[in-house]
Scaffold this motif. Structure first.
Motif, PDB file in Angstrom:
ATOM      1  N   CYS A  97      14.834 -77.214  41.983  1.00  0.00           N
ATOM      2  CA  CYS A  97      15.934 -78.151  42.205  1.00  0.00           C
ATOM      3  C   CYS A  97      15.975 -78.564  43.668  1.00  0.00           C
ATOM      4  O   CYS A  97      15.627 -77.781  44.558  1.00  0.00           O
ATOM      5  N   ASN A  98      16.405 -79.801  43.904  1.00  0.00           N
ATOM      6  CA  ASN A  98      16.540 -80.305  45.264  1.00  0.00           C
ATOM      7  C   ASN A  98      17.946 -80.090  45.823  1.00  0.00           C
ATOM      8  O   ASN A  98      18.250 -80.521  46.928  1.00  0.00           O
ATOM      9  N   PHE A  99      18.827 -79.435  45.049  1.00  0.00           N
ATOM     10  CA  PHE A  99      20.155 -79.048  45.515  1.00  0.00           C
ATOM     11  C   PHE A  99      20.223 -77.527  45.643  1.00  0.00           C
ATOM     12  O   PHE A  99      19.427 -76.811  45.040  1.00  0.00           O
ATOM     13  N   ARG A 100      21.180 -77.068  46.398  1.00  0.00           N
ATOM     14  CA  ARG A 100      21.428 -75.633  46.546  1.00  0.00           C
ATOM     15  C   ARG A 100      22.910 -75.375  46.288  1.00  0.00           C
ATOM     16  O   ARG A 100      23.654 -74.971  47.189  1.00  0.00           O
ATOM     17  N   CYS A 101      23.343 -75.602  45.053  1.00  0.00           N
ATOM     18  CA  CYS A 101      24.750 -75.428  44.694  1.00  0.00           C
ATOM     19  C   CYS A 101      25.166 -73.975  44.873  1.00  0.00           C
ATOM     20  O   CYS A 101      24.444 -73.057  44.459  1.00  0.00           O
ATOM     21  N   ILE A 102      26.337 -73.780  45.453  1.00  0.00           N
ATOM     22  CA  ILE A 102      26.763 -72.426  45.819  1.00  0.00           C
ATOM     23  C   ILE A 102      27.034 -71.552  44.599  1.00  0.00           C
ATOM     24  O   ILE A 102      27.039 -70.320  44.701  1.00  0.00           O
ATOM     25  N   HIS A 205      32.143 -82.547  46.961  1.00  0.00           N
ATOM     26  CA  HIS A 205      30.820 -82.491  46.334  1.00  0.00           C
ATOM     27  C   HIS A 205      29.757 -82.043  47.336  1.00  0.00           C
ATOM     28  O   HIS A 205      28.959 -81.139  47.059  1.00  0.00           O
ATOM     29  N   ASN A 206      29.734 -82.655  48.504  1.00  0.00           N
ATOM     30  CA  ASN A 206      28.697 -82.359  49.489  1.00  0.00           C
ATOM     31  C   ASN A 206      28.810 -80.937  50.050  1.00  0.00           C
ATOM     32  O   ASN A 206      27.810 -80.335  50.447  1.00  0.00           O
ATOM     33  N   LYS A 207      30.013 -80.411  50.060  1.00  0.00           N
ATOM     34  CA  LYS A 207      30.208 -79.042  50.544  1.00  0.00           C
ATOM     35  C   LYS A 207      29.729 -78.025  49.519  1.00  0.00           C
ATOM     36  O   LYS A 207      29.103 -77.020  49.866  1.00  0.00           O
ATOM     37  N   ARG A 208      30.015 -78.285  48.257  1.00  0.00           N
ATOM     38  CA  ARG A 208      29.653 -77.349  47.201  1.00  0.00           C
ATOM     39  C   ARG A 208      28.197 -77.489  46.763  1.00  0.00           C
ATOM     40  O   ARG A 208      27.611 -76.545  46.241  1.00  0.00           O
ATOM     41  N   ARG A 209      27.626 -78.675  46.994  1.00  0.00           N
ATOM     42  CA  ARG A 209      26.295 -78.949  46.473  1.00  0.00           C
ATOM     43  C   ARG A 209      25.382 -79.533  47.560  1.00  0.00           C
ATOM     44  O   ARG A 209      24.964 -80.698  47.477  1.00  0.00           O
ATOM     45  N   PRO A 210      25.061 -78.764  48.592  1.00  0.00           N
ATOM     46  CA  PRO A 210      24.218 -79.283  49.676  1.00  0.00           C
ATOM     47  C   PRO A 210      22.782 -79.535  49.207  1.00  0.00           C
ATOM     48  O   PRO A 210      22.290 -78.873  48.284  1.00  0.00           O
TER      49      PRO A 210
END
Length: 214
Positions: A97-102, A205-210
């Protein structure tokens, strides 16, 4: 009439929106119409014109009973489980994945990616065709982030279209890699619906899913 539990009202600095998760409709409107909807939400129907009330009922924004909608959804799901004419497959081309969701439950899972080899594509086709009474193949593309392996999705979808007279698909994606070229291809590949995962407004969104490379 009741304000449906499937409605979600929200706004940013300029526009107002209503999303209905049953019909999957998203409506943009101005502050004046927002007051109309708030009147409906507060059961002040005498302040709303009959024409508007009729339209809101037609769009399932106002309903007689949300339980009827819930039971209808439940019934359709139950019927689909016993329908031997439809084969529903969920295919994850990659766990990357290209996201790093917390909160991601896949954190720590070894990254694996499907090979684009002809043999692997043929194995999937063989499996799908092993069900003799199938009239419709339905695929959900999943991940990880499936668009990281769009080349594989494209090649396999072309085969699905060739092998099955009735083929359709959807995709669950974070949407980051979507562009005009891919969207046009999705339509041609019979990927008719996208579920784009968004966690609230932009800052949340941007905070939770960088992004992975931020």
């Amino acid at each position: 009439m009741n304000w449906s539990l499937y409605n979600y009202l929200f706004n940013n600095q300029e526009n107002y929106y209503l999303y209905n998760s049953y019909t999957n409709n998203l409506i943009q409107f101005d502050s004046e119409f927002n007051e109309v909807l708030l009147n409906c939400k507060n059961h002040e129907f005498d302040k709303v014109s009959t024409d508007i009330l009729d339209t809101l009922e037609k769009e399932k924004i106002l309903v007689d009973n949300d339980e009827d909608i819930y039971n209808n959804i439940k019934l359709k799901r139950t019927i689909s489980r016993f329908n031997s004419n439809i084969l529903a497959l969920t295919i994850a081309p990659t766990t990357a994945c290209n996201f790093r969701c917390i909160y991601c439950y896949e954190t720590g899972i070894e990254c694996k990616t499907i090979s684009k080899s002809t043999d692997f594509v043929e194995d999937i086709i063989k499996f799908a065709k092993s069900f003799p009474y199938i009239e419709h193949l339905f695929v959900t593309w999943y991940g990880g982030e499936p668009l990281l392996k769009f080349d594989f999705i494209e090649s396999l979808s072309i085969r699905f279209k060739k092998e099955f007279a009735q083929y359709s698909a959807n995709m669950i994606t974070n949407g980051y890699l979507l562009n005009e070229n891919i969207i046009l291809k999705l339509k041609d590949l019979h990927i008719n619906m996208l579920q784009i995962t968004i966690d609230g407004m932009q800052s949340t969104h941007n905070k939770r899913r960088p992004h992975a490379f931020n």
